[in-house]
Design an enzyme around this catalytic site. Structure first.
Site, PDB file in Angstrom:
ATOM      1  N   LYS A  13       0.825  -1.214   0.000  1.00 22.75           N
ATOM      2  CA  LYS A  13       0.000   0.000   0.000  1.00 22.75           C
ATOM      3  C   LYS A  13       0.862   1.268   0.000  1.00 22.75           C
ATOM      4  CE  LYS A  13      -1.948  -1.192   3.925  1.00 22.75           C
ATOM      5  NZ  LYS A  13      -1.263  -2.474   4.214  1.00 22.75           N
ATOM      6  N   ARG A  87      -9.540   0.683   8.934  1.00 20.84           N
ATOM      7  CA  ARG A  87      -9.177  -0.697   9.268  1.00 20.84           C
ATOM      8  C   ARG A  87     -10.289  -1.411  10.020  1.00 20.84           C
ATOM      9  NH1 ARG A  87      -3.206   0.261   9.003  1.00 20.84           N
ATOM     10  NH2 ARG A  87      -2.116  -1.658   9.419  1.00 20.84           N
ATOM     11  N   ARG A 126      11.637  -5.445   4.905  1.00 20.48           N
ATOM     12  CA  ARG A 126      11.331  -4.021   4.661  1.00 20.48           C
ATOM     13  C   ARG A 126      12.249  -3.073   5.426  1.00 20.48           C
ATOM     14  NH1 ARG A 126       5.286  -1.909   5.327  1.00 20.48           N
ATOM     15  NH2 ARG A 126       5.402  -2.840   7.410  1.00 20.48           N
ATOM     16  N   ARG A 160      11.384  -0.952  11.069  1.00 22.20           N
ATOM     17  CA  ARG A 160      10.355  -0.718  12.078  1.00 22.20           C
ATOM     18  C   ARG A 160      10.421  -1.754  13.193  1.00 22.20           C
ATOM     19  NH1 ARG A 160       5.013   0.117   8.574  1.00 22.20           N
ATOM     20  NH2 ARG A 160       4.185  -1.101  10.311  1.00 22.20           N
ATOM     21  N   ARG A 171      -0.701  -8.840  13.653  1.00 21.64           N
ATOM     22  CA  ARG A 171      -1.250  -7.879  12.695  1.00 21.64           C
ATOM     23  C   ARG A 171      -2.134  -8.574  11.666  1.00 21.64           C
ATOM     24  NH1 ARG A 171       4.433  -5.559  11.521  1.00 21.64           N
ATOM     25  NH2 ARG A 171       3.578  -4.289   9.828  1.00 21.64           N
TER      26      ARG A 171
HETATM   27  P1  ADP Z   1       1.477  -1.827   7.615  1.00 20.91           P
HETATM   28  O1  ADP Z   1       1.917  -0.880   6.527  1.00 20.91           O
HETATM   29  O2  ADP Z   1       2.515  -2.841   7.941  1.00 20.91           O
HETATM   30  O3  ADP Z   1       0.112  -2.383   7.367  1.00 20.91           O
HETATM   31  P2  ADP Z   1       0.878   0.517   9.197  1.00 20.91           P
HETATM   32  O4  ADP Z   1       2.058   1.394   9.129  1.00 20.91           O
HETATM   33  O5  ADP Z   1      -0.300   0.851   8.348  1.00 20.91           O
HETATM   34  O6  ADP Z   1       1.350  -0.986   8.950  1.00 20.91           O
HETATM   35  O7  ADP Z   1       0.359   0.409  10.697  1.00 20.91           O
HETATM   36  C1  ADP Z   1       1.252   0.116  11.761  1.00 20.91           C
HETATM   37  C2  ADP Z   1       0.458  -0.034  13.061  1.00 20.91           C
HETATM   38  O8  ADP Z   1      -0.201   1.211  13.361  1.00 20.91           O
HETATM   39  C3  ADP Z   1      -0.677  -1.055  13.043  1.00 20.91           C
HETATM   40  O9  ADP Z   1      -0.204  -2.370  13.357  1.00 20.91           O
HETATM   41  C4  ADP Z   1      -1.604  -0.505  14.130  1.00 20.91           C
HETATM   42  O10 ADP Z   1      -1.097  -0.767  15.428  1.00 20.91           O
HETATM   43  C5  ADP Z   1      -1.491   0.999  13.915  1.00 20.91           C
HETATM   44  N1  ADP Z   1      -2.504   1.509  12.942  1.00 20.91           N
HETATM   45  C6  ADP Z   1      -2.251   2.068  11.727  1.00 20.91           C
HETATM   46  N2  ADP Z   1      -3.394   2.451  11.125  1.00 20.91           N
HETATM   47  C7  ADP Z   1      -4.405   2.126  11.975  1.00 20.91           C
HETATM   48  C8  ADP Z   1      -5.837   2.249  11.925  1.00 20.91           C
HETATM   49  N3  ADP Z   1      -6.442   2.782  10.852  1.00 20.91           N
HETATM   50  N4  ADP Z   1      -6.556   1.789  12.981  1.00 20.91           N
HETATM   51  C9  ADP Z   1      -5.949   1.258  14.069  1.00 20.91           C
HETATM   52  N5  ADP Z   1      -4.616   1.089  14.184  1.00 20.91           N
HETATM   53  C10 ADP Z   1      -3.834   1.527  13.155  1.00 20.91           C
HETATM   54  P1  ADP Z   2       2.234  -1.883   3.159  1.00 29.33           P
HETATM   55  O1  ADP Z   2       2.234  -0.372   3.145  1.00 29.33           O
HETATM   56  O2  ADP Z   2       1.004  -2.455   2.523  1.00 29.33           O
HETATM   57  O3  ADP Z   2       2.471  -2.461   4.524  1.00 29.33           O
HETATM   58  P2  ADP Z   2       4.816  -1.625   1.753  1.00 29.33           P
HETATM   59  O4  ADP Z   2       4.520  -0.736   0.602  1.00 29.33           O
HETATM   60  O5  ADP Z   2       5.534  -1.030   2.916  1.00 29.33           O
HETATM   61  O6  ADP Z   2       3.447  -2.369   2.243  1.00 29.33           O
HETATM   62  O7  ADP Z   2       5.627  -2.901   1.189  1.00 29.33           O
HETATM   63  C1  ADP Z   2       6.100  -3.935   2.053  1.00 29.33           C
HETATM   64  C2  ADP Z   2       7.468  -4.416   1.569  1.00 29.33           C
HETATM   65  O8  ADP Z   2       7.322  -5.105   0.316  1.00 29.33           O
HETATM   66  C3  ADP Z   2       8.474  -3.294   1.322  1.00 29.33           C
HETATM   67  O9  ADP Z   2       9.753  -3.749   1.699  1.00 29.33           O
HETATM   68  C4  ADP Z   2       8.396  -3.064  -0.195  1.00 29.33           C
HETATM   69  O10 ADP Z   2       9.631  -2.586  -0.727  1.00 29.33           O
HETATM   70  C5  ADP Z   2       8.067  -4.441  -0.723  1.00 29.33           C
HETATM   71  N1  ADP Z   2       7.164  -4.431  -1.907  1.00 29.33           N
HETATM   72  C6  ADP Z   2       6.083  -3.621  -2.103  1.00 29.33           C
HETATM   73  N2  ADP Z   2       5.467  -3.930  -3.283  1.00 29.33           N
HETATM   74  C7  ADP Z   2       6.146  -4.958  -3.815  1.00 29.33           C
HETATM   75  C8  ADP Z   2       5.998  -5.751  -5.027  1.00 29.33           C
HETATM   76  N3  ADP Z   2       4.991  -5.520  -5.873  1.00 29.33           N
HETATM   77  N4  ADP Z   2       6.891  -6.742  -5.236  1.00 29.33           N
HETATM   78  C9  ADP Z   2       7.904  -6.990  -4.365  1.00 29.33           C
HETATM   79  N5  ADP Z   2       8.105  -6.302  -3.223  1.00 29.33           N
HETATM   80  C10 ADP Z   2       7.249  -5.290  -2.939  1.00 29.33           C
END
Ligand code: ADP
Ligand code: ADP
Ligand code: ZN
Length: 215
Positions: A13, A87, A126, A160, A171
């Site tokens: 995302k 979420r 990541r 992270r 998660r």
């Molecule tokens: P990822 O990209 O790995 O999905 P995020 O950066 O979006 O993770 O979120 C990291 C953490 O922040 C989540 O595991 C949760 O604890 C919190 N968080 C983020 N967005 C939300 C939301 N919309 N509602 C509740 N908790 C959230």
């Molecule tokens: P999210 O925001 O949904 O948690 P991220 O954009 O942070 O996901 O991506 C998670 C990890 O996967 C990062 O290390 C990123 O560089 C890698 N990644 C994202 N998209 C792709 C893809 N299409 N193919 C391979 N690796 C990817």
């Protein structure tokens, strides 16, 4: 145009949101980034948020809805990309009401489909640039020069605290229990589009572009 990118942790995302910002001048609203900022503030709220995030649980709807409302009222843009929000169904309802109140619409919800196996590799590999936020991966998207951000040249690359296998399990469970019902919710509203999140980053971007061109 306002859109939601929906998918489990590691679906890509953030990666795709950044591209849309660059290409379309949209604004990325990542509640994860906002919460990571809040946790460094040293306040009581920040400390509570840090513990919840490190465990991989969701913070309360009230906190994230408050953060989003503040941003939506404060900025005007050619569109918002909601990344990691909503979420829960409560957050989805609140977002709908908020956009209505501001005279705005929700135009598309893009589900990034990936399988759970791939997520462990995505999350454990990541790292991001602490200066500009560019997202990298040890295997699929390394920096060109080791230890140096391709985009801004910073050497402040970081991982992270919650990007480990144990927190990812929690998660994922939170995703399936609380977030995955949103897929049915937006499908029923006629807003859901799906893309293959396992494809190469460029191909995922192209699929998202096709979906948005139809809106
Ligand atoms: P990822 O990209 O790995 O999905 P995020 O950066 O979006 O993770 O979120 C990291 C953490 O922040 C989540 O595991 C949760 O604890 C919190 N968080 C983020 N967005 C939300 C939301 N919309 N509602 C509740 N908790 C959230
Ligand atoms: P999210 O925001 O949904 O948690 P991220 O954009 O942070 O996901 O991506 C998670 C990890 O996967 C990062 O290390 C990123 O560089 C890698 N990644 C994202 N998209 C792709 C893809 N299409 N193919 C391979 N690796 C990817
Ligand atoms: Zn950078």
């Amino acid at each position: 145009m306002n859109i939601i990118l929906l998918g489990p942790p590691g679906a890509g995302k953030g990666t795709q949101a950044r591209r849309l910002v660059e290409q379309r001048g949209m604004i990325q609203l990542s509640t994860g980034d906002m919460l990571r900022e809040a946790r460094t503030s040293g306040t009581e709220m920040g400390k509570k948020v840090a513990e919840i995030m490190d465990r991989g649980e969701l913070v309360t709807d009230e906190i994230v809805i408050g953060l989003i409302e503040e941003k939506l009222r404060g900025e005007s843009a050619s569109g918002f990309i909601f990344d990691g929000f909503p979420r829960t169904l409560g957050q989805a309802d609140a977002l709908g009401a908020l956009l209505d109140k501001l005279g705005q619409s929700l135009d598309a919800v893009i589900e990034m489909q990936v399988d759970d196996e791939a997520l462990v590799r995505r999350i454990t590999g990541r790292f991001t640039c602490g200066n500009c936020g560019e997202v990298y991966h040890d295997e699929t998207k390394p920096t060109k020069v080791e230890g140096v951000c391709d985009v801004c040249g910073s050497t402040e690359l970081k991982r992270r605290a919650d990007d480990n296998e144990e927190s990812l399990r929690t998660r994922l469970l939170e995703y399936y229990k609380k977030t995955s019902p949103l897929l049915g919710y937006y499908y029923a509203k006629g807003k859901l589009d799906r893309v293959d999140g396992l494809a190469e980053i460029e191909d995922v971007a192209a699929a998202i572009k096709d979906a948005l061109d139809k809106v």
